[in-house]
Design a protein around this motif. Structure first.
Motif, PDB file in Angstrom:
ATOM      1  N   ARG A 725       0.845  -1.196   0.000  1.00 35.95           N
ATOM      2  CA  ARG A 725       0.000   0.000   0.000  1.00 35.95           C
ATOM      3  C   ARG A 725       0.878   1.243   0.000  1.00 35.95           C
ATOM      4  O   ARG A 725       2.081   1.183   0.259  1.00 35.95           O
ATOM      5  CB  ARG A 725      -0.933   0.005   1.217  1.00 35.95           C
ATOM      6  N   LEU A 727       1.643   4.929   1.542  1.00 33.83           N
ATOM      7  CA  LEU A 727       1.483   5.569   2.844  1.00 33.83           C
ATOM      8  C   LEU A 727       1.934   7.022   2.789  1.00 33.83           C
ATOM      9  O   LEU A 727       2.984   7.340   2.224  1.00 33.83           O
ATOM     10  CB  LEU A 727       2.307   4.807   3.890  1.00 33.83           C
ATOM     11  N   PHE A 747       6.160  10.191   2.083  1.00 30.28           N
ATOM     12  CA  PHE A 747       5.369   9.163   1.416  1.00 30.28           C
ATOM     13  C   PHE A 747       6.282   8.022   1.000  1.00 30.28           C
ATOM     14  O   PHE A 747       7.459   8.214   0.694  1.00 30.28           O
ATOM     15  CB  PHE A 747       4.632   9.733   0.199  1.00 30.28           C
ATOM     16  N   ARG A 806      -2.799  15.747  -0.943  1.00 31.49           N
ATOM     17  CA  ARG A 806      -3.168  14.509  -1.627  1.00 31.49           C
ATOM     18  C   ARG A 806      -1.944  14.020  -2.398  1.00 31.49           C
ATOM     19  O   ARG A 806      -1.308  14.795  -3.142  1.00 31.49           O
ATOM     20  CB  ARG A 806      -4.328  14.741  -2.587  1.00 31.49           C
ATOM     21  N   ASN A 814      -4.158   6.542  -4.061  1.00 35.38           N
ATOM     22  CA  ASN A 814      -3.817   7.814  -3.428  1.00 35.38           C
ATOM     23  C   ASN A 814      -3.916   7.710  -1.916  1.00 35.38           C
ATOM     24  O   ASN A 814      -4.528   6.796  -1.355  1.00 35.38           O
ATOM     25  CB  ASN A 814      -4.721   8.931  -3.953  1.00 35.38           C
ATOM     26  N   ALA A 815      -3.302   8.689  -1.268  1.00 36.70           N
ATOM     27  CA  ALA A 815      -3.369   8.834   0.183  1.00 36.70           C
ATOM     28  C   ALA A 815      -3.506  10.315   0.486  1.00 36.70           C
ATOM     29  O   ALA A 815      -3.036  11.164  -0.277  1.00 36.70           O
ATOM     30  CB  ALA A 815      -2.122   8.266   0.855  1.00 36.70           C
ATOM     31  N   THR A 816      -4.164  10.623   1.573  1.00 39.69           N
ATOM     32  CA  THR A 816      -4.386  12.021   1.932  1.00 39.69           C
ATOM     33  C   THR A 816      -4.008  12.251   3.393  1.00 39.69           C
ATOM     34  O   THR A 816      -3.964  11.324   4.204  1.00 39.69           O
ATOM     35  CB  THR A 816      -5.849  12.433   1.723  1.00 39.69           C
TER      36      THR A 816
END
Length: 827
Positions: A725, A727, A747, A806, A814-816
């Protein structure tokens, strides 16, 4: 570009004394910034206008600056990436302007303009008039501007000279600064061989101007630290040195306070000086009257006693006390000065180092202050974070500020965290002409005066890093240090054949030890005639490899931790070593020696402040009662860039447990104990295990850690990349809406359990919504840094609110994250 419209007002009460006068030459006064100065102070960090390269006339009062870019300090003149820095992008002259208004009735107030740091030379103008020039990028400077400002509109203009070769440390100008004549490149190893020779000092270096790549770190230009306008009365407290004495004897313990009072007039009556010391339930004070006999600097001495209940400053319990000096005239308040101090005794001896009377092995790293995207132009929160990483993540008890005085905010955090500091004056492998040497002595003086109240600073580096012998100059440097602060010892980092030199004028012999035994580093034994400390080791020179990048094979990355453990094990084997500060804490941008993409990859933490495999050794060296640790010196990965049979027969696991149980695919695999045979002197040796396994089924790895038969930690690792995933994390939930404050957003690609996935690629696209700016690169090529990257989120001035970041990975979605920008000091 937006036209500057905001006007900032500074209000101050009227004092009943005459206005001060400027020195006749109008030059910079040789003053050192006092962070404790309590006065009406206007923060000048916002609303600067940056015009790019300097053009004639741009310092004039009525110059049209409407097309200039509005910027906030700290500021870098160049747009930088995280790699491949090009010094040509900043080695020019640049122009800054700042408008400010003053009230209609100024009264009898003295005004000073203060800069914490401009890289590397500054010519400063007030209302079109030159008030002085300053050379040197690492220490503050200030000047009185009382006679040059007026009620209403005023303008300060700064020409920032960021060209290489200015005649000031650490630059190497030679006899000419012509860019058409440059010396051939020489490697760091060649310099090691040359520095002790007469050729190096008397012929080779002085005869030829060197390029900027001849120094180990780039120096991006800009007003890269804060600036202030101070308003003070005609008589004010310019500096306070509060020196704790006999701290280990509760009956004799005292603070000797030296107050420097700056007077532009001679008052008829004496002034009253009161010193108060308080904190942790203790309060003590003393006062006396003093006659001001002349204009300029006057010194007043006081001693505070009755300190039986003081708590000592220590690495585990860094108690700080507030000290306030108040100045009164005829019973009326004039001015006050605040600083912090700590009570501790730090002694380097031939038998080792002692803190507060107990033997302590110094354990740490060297630090450069430069960052991706911004050079040195990062605000307080970001500077402080480096100290937190060193102390809280890497378990260091000391840091060397290589090779220049670093941000006061970083040092503030060291005071508060209990991280001891070696602070040294600017310099790197070179001694220049007499003017250059004079500026080096000035830097030593200003460094000591700026930071001598800090308990974290335990030694002064007054011999410049890796420089040749010069008994005359270094005798002067020693005398300057002792005259300003006789409570600390002095040192300087030696190199090469200078290990055996007798020409040494400082108190503690420190050595940059890059010796090797085969492929692995080793150390010279301590000298018997001086207290002895290892100031550098491993780096790119004595480790098994020159580069430690996340894109390198896992065995290369893992070897960095082993190399650091080897030298610390040697240092721990002999009490005569005061300790060891390895090279280096963080990767940094450079143009000399072993560089790739203009980056030195010898940090155990990368450019983005994310620990590498090389940091695993440091992370494990903590009392398990504080934090049990399991840090593999490998990646659990069977991908295309990883060994098909796993980490191998000599895989290391860095842990502070006394037993580890390993499970592969939920089946018990091995029980292992620390490898004390290979690392007999480490407090927490690593565990060695044969991890040649079949990864075809993509099994999980579980490691359980035990202390005295009780499981205290368990970690899992997945080799199944299909469960990976993306992060995204931020360091801080809140920042201040001042246009300068910032926090990191990191990230990376991780496995199903949050462990790093090596060699991950793809692009990361970043975007912000809300009152913030992105300091960084988008898209970011994740594979170029082995699956890890970061940017910084900076607030916008006067615009509080939620900032949403974002990050979208080209393959993993995506990750926020959210950071709240708040008004005031709450953040």
């Amino acid at each position: 570009m937006k036209r500057y419209t905001r006007r900032v007002f500074l209000r101050s009460s009227v004092m009943g004394l005459a206005l001060a006068t400027l020195p006749a030459d109008g030059g910079w006064k040789s003053e050192v910034v006092s962070h404790g100065l309590s006065a009406k102070s206007l923060n000048l960090n916002t609303d600067w206008l940056f015009g790019g390269e300097y053009v004639p006339g741009s310092t004039d009062l009525d110059f049209n600056d409407k097309e200039f870019e509005r910027v906030t300090l700290p500021h870098c003149v160049a747009h930088l990436s995280w790699r491949n820095w090009d010094p040509k992008s900043w080695e020019k002259r640049w122009i800054y302007r700042r408008h400010f208004n003053l009230p209609d009735k100024l009264g009898n107030i003295r005004f000073f303009l203060r800069f914490e740091g401009v890289m590397t030379g500054a010519s400063v103008y007030i209302n079109g008039q030159l008030i002085g020039r300053h050379l040197g990028g690492y220490l503050p400077f200030k000047a009185e501007i009382t006679q040059l400002v007026s009620s209403g509109h005023n303008v300060v203009a700064v020409i920032d000279d960021a060209r290489w070769g200015l005649d000031v440390p650490p630059d190497r100008p030679g006899p000419s600064t012509s860019s058409e004549s440059v010396a051939p490149e020489i490697s760091h190893l060649q310099q090691m061989q040359m520095q002790s020779s007469k050729i190096y000092r008397r012929a080779y270096l002085p005869e030829t101007p060197y390029p900027s790549s001849s120094v180990d770190f780039w120096q991006p230009g800009g007003i890269y630290r804060e600036a202030y306008l101070e308003a003070v009365p005609p008589i004010f407290i310019a500096d306070v040195f509060a020196k704790p004495v006999d701290v280990l004897d509760s009956n004799r313990r005292r603070v000797e306070v030296e107050c420097t009072i700056d007077a532009s007039v001679v008052p008829r009556d004496p002034v009253q000086v009161q010193v108060e010391l308080y904190g942790h339930g203790m309060r003590s004070s003393i006062s006396r009257t003093a006659s001001i006999r002349r204009r300029g600097r006057n010194r007043v001495m006081l001693t505070i006693t009755g300190l039986e209940d003081v708590n000592l400053w220590d690495i585990e319990d860094p108690k700080l006390y507030e000290l306030r000096v108040t100045l009164r005239y005829r019973g009326k308040y004039l001015h006050s000065y605040h600083t912090r101090i700590g009570f501790r005794e730090a002694r380097f001896t031939k038998e080792g180092f002692f803190l507060n009377g107990r033997r302590l092995k110094l354990f740490g790293l060297n630090r450069h202050q430069f960052y991706p995207y911004a050079g040195g132009a990062m605000p307080a929160r970001v500077q402080r974070k480096d100290a937190e990483i060193l102390k809280k993540e890497l378990n260091c008890n000391m840091v060397r500020c290589s090779h220049y005085p670093q941000s006061p905010h970083f040092l503030d955090a060291c005071d508060e965290l209990g991280l001891m500091v070696w602070e040294e004056a600017p310099g790197w492998g070179y001694l220049g002409d007499q003017k250059w040497l004079g500026r080096a002595l000035r830097d030593i003086k200003q460094m000591i005066i700026r930071d001598r109240n800090r308990p974290s600073v335990i030694i002064w580096g007054v011999r410049l890093n890796e420089t040749p012998n010069d008994s005359s100059f270094y005798s002067k440097a020693q005398a300057v240090a002792k005259a300003l602060d006789d409570s600390r010892q002095t040192t300087g980092a030696m190199i090469g054949s200078l290990y055996a030199t007798k020409d040494f004028q400082q108190d503690v012999f420190s050595y940059n030890d890059y010796h090797k035994n085969g492929n692995w580093p080793t150390l010279n034994p301590p000298r018997a005639d001086y207290p002895y400390m290892v100031s550098e080791a491993v780096g790119s020179l004595s480790g098994p490899y020159h580069y430690y990048r996340r894109t390198d094979p896992a065995e290369v990355q893992s070897a960095q931790a082993t190399a650091h453990a080897i030298v610390h094990d040697i240092a721990a084997s002999d009490e005569r070593y005061c300790g060891l500060l390895a090279w280096s804490g963080f990767d940094y941008e450079s143009g000399t020696g072993y560089v790739y993409e203009e980056v030195k990859w010898n940090g155990v933490v990368d450019l983005f402040r994310v620990p590498k495999l090389g940091a695993a050794f440091y992370i494990s060296q903590v009392d398990p009662r504080v934090r049990p640790v399991i840090e593999p010196g490998f990646y659990w990965d069977f991908g295309p860039n990883s060994p098909a049979q796993g980490p191998g027969e000599n895989a290391l696991i860095w842990s502070n447990c006394d037993r580890l149980e390993l499970f592969v695919g939920e089946e018990h695999y091995a029980s292992v104990e620390p490898d004390s045979d290979s690392f007999p002197h480490l407090r927490y040796p690593p565990f060695r295990v044969d991890l040649r396994v079949d990864g075809a089924s993509k099994p999980d790895l579980r490691i359980d850690g035990y202390l005295q038969g009780r499981r205290v930690i368990s970690r899992r690792f997945s080799s199944d990349a299909s469960r990976d995933r993306f992060l995204l994390t931020v360091d801080d939930a809140e920042i201040r809406a001042d246009g300068s404050d910032a926090t990191r957003a990191a990230f990376r690609v991780v496995d199903a359990y949050g462990a790093p996935r090596p060699f991950a690629g793809g692009e990361v696209f970043l975007s912000l919504k809300g009152p913030g700016d992105l300091v960084g690169q988008s898209p970011f090529p994740l594979g170029d840094n082995g699956g890890v990257g970061a940017v910084w989120i900076r607030s916008q001035q006067g615009k509080p609110g939620a900032i949403h970041i974002r990050a979208e990975h080209s393959d993993l979605g995506n990750a926020t994250a959210m950071v709240r920008s708040v008004s005031g000091r709450r953040a």
